[in-house]
Design an enzyme around this catalytic site. Structure first.
Site, PDB file in Angstrom:
ATOM      1  N   ASP A  64      32.523  -3.130 -41.329  1.00  0.00           N
ATOM      2  CA  ASP A  64      31.557  -2.153 -40.830  1.00  0.00           C
ATOM      3  C   ASP A  64      30.580  -1.655 -41.899  1.00  0.00           C
ATOM      4  OD1 ASP A  64      33.083  -2.362 -38.560  1.00  0.00           O
ATOM      5  OD2 ASP A  64      33.462  -0.212 -38.358  1.00  0.00           O
ATOM      6  N   HIS A 115      26.594  -1.418 -34.478  1.00  0.00           N
ATOM      7  CA  HIS A 115      27.322  -0.238 -34.966  1.00  0.00           C
ATOM      8  C   HIS A 115      26.413   0.994 -34.950  1.00  0.00           C
ATOM      9  CE1 HIS A 115      30.782   1.631 -36.630  1.00  0.00           C
ATOM     10  NE2 HIS A 115      30.384   1.705 -37.883  1.00  0.00           N
ATOM     11  N   HIS A 119      24.320   5.563 -37.381  1.00  0.00           N
ATOM     12  CA  HIS A 119      25.708   5.973 -37.640  1.00  0.00           C
ATOM     13  C   HIS A 119      25.886   7.496 -37.617  1.00  0.00           C
ATOM     14  CE1 HIS A 119      29.737   5.908 -39.474  1.00  0.00           C
ATOM     15  NE2 HIS A 119      29.758   4.617 -39.212  1.00  0.00           N
ATOM     16  N   HIS A 209      35.161  -2.367 -44.738  1.00  0.00           N
ATOM     17  CA  HIS A 209      33.766  -1.952 -44.868  1.00  0.00           C
ATOM     18  C   HIS A 209      33.079  -2.704 -45.996  1.00  0.00           C
ATOM     19  CE1 HIS A 209      35.745   1.401 -42.799  1.00  0.00           C
ATOM     20  NE2 HIS A 209      34.551   1.691 -42.290  1.00  0.00           N
TER      21      HIS A 209
END
Length: 243
Positions: A64, A115, A119, A209
């Site tokens: 991510d 995503h 964010h 990540h």
């Protein structure tokens, strides 16, 4: 789903938590993830429930918060050495800054997921119109960069709600969560990340990540974990591959 259901959680086709705030739901989902981690076969998900697992003698590595100009190339080199396919959940604003990295991810044979555009957190607390804008804007940005639209979505922070799931379904995206979280974004140390990821077993979705900060610990941990899981006969697949 096996095992006891956390208080006031019902998984009968949809999530229904009308009396809990988005932040309370965020923490309640930790219990559900722990439950899925223990389950013999985590849920494969559908339009109304996030994917928590994958089919067969397989695991899914998800990455991510990229793309990042330092850590994404190092992650891609690592995956190439071990011939592992992963799913990168990209932030639209970062794709706008580094579209060439998004294309490199695509060209390396990895799957790209949405995503959100920026964010924001807690994601589920956003107004419905803002939720939709975040997802749609990221879809457009990623599509412009790589030439195809993502088919998977992961809510920032795994912060799901009925509205988030309805919006995801309306846009034709499959919601994807995780079962194994080493909290690598906190930089807890390579050994701790290795221990947590090494507990992965068939069916699990792993969370790591490549953006949002220094990811040297993540890269170093995966250097150990990937061959370890491969030696156990596990295959790396992408979420939703059974559909």
């Amino acid at each position: 789903m096996t095992g006891p259901v956390p208080p006031r959680v019902r998984y009968s086709g949809r999530i229904r938590l009308p009396y809990l705030s988005a932040q309370a739901l965020h923490y309640l989902l930790f219990a559900l993830r722990a439950q899925q981690f223990r389950a013999r076969r985590p849920m494969l998900g559908d339009g109304h429930r996030p994917v928590f697992g994958v089919a067969g003698h397989s695991v899914a590595l998800t990455i991510d918060d990229g793309p990042h100009p330092e850590w994404t190339p190092r992650m891609l080199d690592l995956l190439d050495r071990h011939r592992v396919r992963a799913t990168f959940f990209l932030i639209g604003a970062r794709v706008a800054e580094h579209p060439e990295l998004a294309r490199r991810i695509r060209d390396a044979g990895h799957l790209i997921g949405n995503h959100s555009m920026s964010h924001p957190q807690p994601f589920a607390a956003l107004p419905a119109a803002r939720l939709r804008t975040e997802i749609e804007a990221a879809q457009r940005r990623i599509s412009d960069a790589v030439g195809c639209a993502p088919r998977l979505f992961r809510a920032p922070g795994g912060n799901w709600s009925p509205t988030v799931l309805r919006t995801t379904a309306d846009l034709g995206l499959l919601p994807v969560d995780w079962t194994v979280n080493p909290s690598d974004w906190r930089r807890p140390g390579v050994d701790r990340i290795v221990r947590r990821l090494s507990r992965s077993r068939a069916g699990h979705v792993l969370l790591c990540h490549d953006g949002g900060g220094d990811r040297s610990q993540t890269v170093a941990a995966l250097e150990t974990v990937l061959p370890r899981l491969l030696d156990r006969g596990l295959r790396f697949v992408v979420p939703g591959a059974d559909r």
